[in-house]
Design a protein around this motif. Structure first.
Motif, PDB file in Angstrom:
ATOM      1  N   UNK A  14       1.486  -1.209   0.459  1.00  0.00           N
ATOM      2  CA  UNK A  14      -0.218  -0.343   0.038  1.00  0.00           C
ATOM      3  C   UNK A  14       1.011   1.336  -0.064  1.00  0.00           C
ATOM      4  N   UNK A  15       0.803   2.628   1.167  1.00  0.00           N
ATOM      5  CA  UNK A  15       1.225   3.567   1.465  1.00  0.00           C
ATOM      6  C   UNK A  15       2.319   3.169   2.456  1.00  0.00           C
ATOM      7  N   UNK A  16       3.794   4.187   1.300  1.00  0.00           N
ATOM      8  CA  UNK A  16       4.275   4.563   2.778  1.00  0.00           C
ATOM      9  C   UNK A  16       4.698   5.718   2.606  1.00  0.00           C
ATOM     10  N   UNK A  17       4.133   6.926   3.331  1.00  0.00           N
ATOM     11  CA  UNK A  17       4.067   8.167   3.007  1.00  0.00           C
ATOM     12  C   UNK A  17       4.799   9.256   4.221  1.00  0.00           C
ATOM     13  N   UNK A  18       5.137   9.932   3.892  1.00  0.00           N
ATOM     14  CA  UNK A  18       5.470  11.229   4.976  1.00  0.00           C
ATOM     15  C   UNK A  18       6.081  10.046   6.595  1.00  0.00           C
ATOM     16  N   UNK A  19       5.993   9.912   7.400  1.00  0.00           N
ATOM     17  CA  UNK A  19       6.718   9.542   8.409  1.00  0.00           C
ATOM     18  C   UNK A  19       6.584   8.068   7.894  1.00  0.00           C
ATOM     19  N   UNK A  20       5.657   7.660   7.233  1.00  0.00           N
ATOM     20  CA  UNK A  20       5.888   6.158   7.163  1.00  0.00           C
ATOM     21  C   UNK A  20       7.122   5.658   5.254  1.00  0.00           C
ATOM     22  N   UNK A  21       7.180   6.665   5.093  1.00  0.00           N
ATOM     23  CA  UNK A  21       8.364   7.140   3.714  1.00  0.00           C
ATOM     24  C   UNK A  21       9.699   6.876   4.386  1.00  0.00           C
ATOM     25  N   UNK A  22       9.379   7.594   5.981  1.00  0.00           N
ATOM     26  CA  UNK A  22      10.968   8.398   6.684  1.00  0.00           C
ATOM     27  C   UNK A  22      11.251   6.933   7.251  1.00  0.00           C
ATOM     28  N   UNK A  23      10.452   6.377   7.907  1.00  0.00           N
ATOM     29  CA  UNK A  23      10.460   5.050   8.763  1.00  0.00           C
ATOM     30  C   UNK A  23      10.818   4.170   7.817  1.00  0.00           C
ATOM     31  N   UNK A  24      10.430   3.999   6.634  1.00  0.00           N
ATOM     32  CA  UNK A  24      10.881   2.229   5.738  1.00  0.00           C
ATOM     33  C   UNK A  24      12.387   2.762   5.543  1.00  0.00           C
ATOM     34  N   UNK A  25      13.028   4.203   4.752  1.00  0.00           N
ATOM     35  CA  UNK A  25      13.978   5.142   4.875  1.00  0.00           C
ATOM     36  C   UNK A  25      15.462   4.690   5.780  1.00  0.00           C
ATOM     37  N   UNK A  26      14.479   4.418   6.672  1.00  0.00           N
ATOM     38  CA  UNK A  26      15.166   4.175   8.294  1.00  0.00           C
ATOM     39  C   UNK A  26      16.026   2.813   8.596  1.00  0.00           C
ATOM     40  N   UNK A  27      15.024   2.115   7.493  1.00  0.00           N
ATOM     41  CA  UNK A  27      15.870   0.780   7.500  1.00  0.00           C
ATOM     42  C   UNK A  27      16.621   0.069   6.249  1.00  0.00           C
ATOM     43  N   UNK A  28      17.188  -1.193   6.334  1.00  0.00           N
ATOM     44  CA  UNK A  28      18.429  -1.178   5.955  1.00  0.00           C
ATOM     45  C   UNK A  28      18.321  -1.569   4.586  1.00  0.00           C
ATOM     46  N   UNK A  29      16.731  -2.572   4.614  1.00  0.00           N
ATOM     47  CA  UNK A  29      16.645  -2.809   2.888  1.00  0.00           C
ATOM     48  C   UNK A  29      14.891  -2.960   2.865  1.00  0.00           C
ATOM     49  N   UNK A  35       4.769   5.774  -3.108  1.00  0.00           N
ATOM     50  CA  UNK A  35       5.715   6.302  -2.003  1.00  0.00           C
ATOM     51  C   UNK A  35       5.579   7.856  -1.751  1.00  0.00           C
ATOM     52  N   UNK A  36       5.664   7.768  -0.996  1.00  0.00           N
ATOM     53  CA  UNK A  36       6.201  10.309  -1.142  1.00  0.00           C
ATOM     54  C   UNK A  36       6.137  10.938   0.289  1.00  0.00           C
ATOM     55  N   UNK A  37       6.105  12.108   0.282  1.00  0.00           N
ATOM     56  CA  UNK A  37       6.576  12.694   1.574  1.00  0.00           C
ATOM     57  C   UNK A  37       5.581  13.428   1.152  1.00  0.00           C
ATOM     58  N   UNK A  38       4.177  13.623   1.633  1.00  0.00           N
ATOM     59  CA  UNK A  38       3.501  15.358   1.032  1.00  0.00           C
ATOM     60  C   UNK A  38       3.319  15.943   2.203  1.00  0.00           C
ATOM     61  N   UNK A  39       3.683  15.895   3.391  1.00  0.00           N
ATOM     62  CA  UNK A  39       3.826  16.871   4.429  1.00  0.00           C
ATOM     63  C   UNK A  39       4.109  18.590   4.199  1.00  0.00           C
ATOM     64  N   UNK A  40       4.434  19.261   2.543  1.00  0.00           N
ATOM     65  CA  UNK A  40       3.754  20.188   2.423  1.00  0.00           C
ATOM     66  C   UNK A  40       2.677  20.550   1.902  1.00  0.00           C
ATOM     67  N   UNK A  99       0.003  19.620   3.944  1.00  0.00           N
ATOM     68  CA  UNK A  99      -0.460  19.796   4.986  1.00  0.00           C
ATOM     69  C   UNK A  99      -0.233  21.185   5.682  1.00  0.00           C
ATOM     70  N   UNK A 100       0.812  21.984   5.294  1.00  0.00           N
ATOM     71  CA  UNK A 100       2.350  23.000   5.921  1.00  0.00           C
ATOM     72  C   UNK A 100       2.719  22.264   6.583  1.00  0.00           C
ATOM     73  N   UNK A 101       2.925  21.118   6.732  1.00  0.00           N
ATOM     74  CA  UNK A 101       4.129  20.597   7.530  1.00  0.00           C
ATOM     75  C   UNK A 101       5.708  20.418   6.675  1.00  0.00           C
ATOM     76  N   UNK A 102       6.877  19.541   7.362  1.00  0.00           N
ATOM     77  CA  UNK A 102       7.453  19.072   6.754  1.00  0.00           C
ATOM     78  C   UNK A 102       7.924  17.998   6.853  1.00  0.00           C
ATOM     79  N   UNK A 103       8.838  17.207   6.385  1.00  0.00           N
ATOM     80  CA  UNK A 103       9.021  15.946   6.297  1.00  0.00           C
ATOM     81  C   UNK A 103      11.116  15.675   7.202  1.00  0.00           C
ATOM     82  N   UNK A 104      10.580  15.993   8.605  1.00  0.00           N
ATOM     83  CA  UNK A 104      11.434  16.858   9.447  1.00  0.00           C
ATOM     84  C   UNK A 104      11.930  15.406  10.258  1.00  0.00           C
ATOM     85  N   UNK A 105      11.921  14.179   9.862  1.00  0.00           N
ATOM     86  CA  UNK A 105      12.191  12.877  10.622  1.00  0.00           C
ATOM     87  C   UNK A 105      13.159  11.701   9.300  1.00  0.00           C
TER      88      UNK A 105
END
Length: 253
Positions: free
Chosen positions: A100-115, A124-129, A131-137
């Motif tokens: 399904x979806x790895x979005x915003x913090x979900x994508x950040x969790x994903x890229x923190x994994x090794x594989x 996949x995406x970082x759609x925080x902007x 919502x007036x937010x930023x992908x800070x993780x």
């Protein structure tokens, strides 16, 4: 009350499942703390060799729980970051299994994994902007280390999604599967658990830490870590097993 994170052991693999399918596995403070505890267990228990992080109900993670955010909750653990992971990774390998979806913090969790293993229909995406937010993780800092800078910039500024095929082409994910991502992640994990645990752990450590080493210091710093591999009982066992044409009996020592 339903557990927000579930854990299951399977052949030396610790499967960690974000269990909020009714909310697309949006991250809460409680779920972050539970993931951090599971990762501590992964590192502490010798029989566990690899972790898999996934989500229940056909979604990996849709990011921060916005309802909790509006109430003042932050889905992070001090010193560990968003989801109990983004600022402190486990010493042992961690694989993201994405449906399904790895979005915003979900994508950040994903890229923190090794594989990363993903179903072909994942997005996949970082759609925080949006919502007036930023992908800070990690989205604004880690993602440009993984994919071309201008592509990462576009994702951050537009908030648009990309497909699994595009993510694979960019090197954001390792494998695409037409079946369920967890099964494919288990296959990848099994190919890691077949190897010497100390060799795997130290190889990961060097690959992570060397990104911050000065060029002229790299071999010296690596040399400080390698004796625990080459002087281990497992190094001798691996060589003997090869000579004797048998499967190694790893002890992690």
């Amino acid at each position: 009350m339903t557990q927000e994170v579930l854990t299951q052991e399977e052949g030396g693999i610790l499967i960690i499942t974000i269990n909020r399918p009714e909310a697309k596995n949006a991250m809460t403070k409680a779920a972050s703390e539970a993931i951090a505890a599971a990762l501590d267990r992964l590192d502490a228990e010798d029989h566990l060799r690899v972790g898999i992080l996934t989500g229940a109900g056909g979604t990996f993670c849709s990011g921060m729980d916005l309802k909790g955010f509006l109430k003042g909750e932050r889905p992070s653990v001090e010193g560990r970051g968003f989801g109990g992971l983004t600022e402190q990774k486990p010493a042992k390998p961690l694989i993201a299994a994405v449906e399904g979806y790895a979005l915003a913090g979900g994508l950040e969790l994903m890229i923190a994994c090794d594989l990363v293993v993903a179903n072909s229909k994942a997005k996949f995406g970082i759609p925080e902007a949006k919502r007036g937010l930023a992908a800070a993780a990690g989205g604004l800092m880690v993602l440009p280390d993984l994919i071309p800078h201008k592509v990462a910039m576009e994702l951050a500024l537009t908030g648009d999604f990309i497909t699994a095929q595009r993510a694979y082409e960019l090197g954001m994910i390792n494998r695409i599967t037409e079946g369920d991502a967890l099964s494919a992640a288990k296959e990848l994990a099994a190919s890691i658990t077949a190897n010497g645990p100390t060799a795997v752990r130290v190889s990961k450590q060097i690959m992570e830490e060397s990104r911050g080493w000065a060029l002229e210091e790299r071999y010296a710093k690596q040399a400080e870590l390698l004796p625990q591999v080459f002087m281990s009982a497992d190094a001798r066992e691996g060589s003997l097993a090869f000579a004797e044409k048998r499967t190694p009996n790893w002890t992690g020592k």
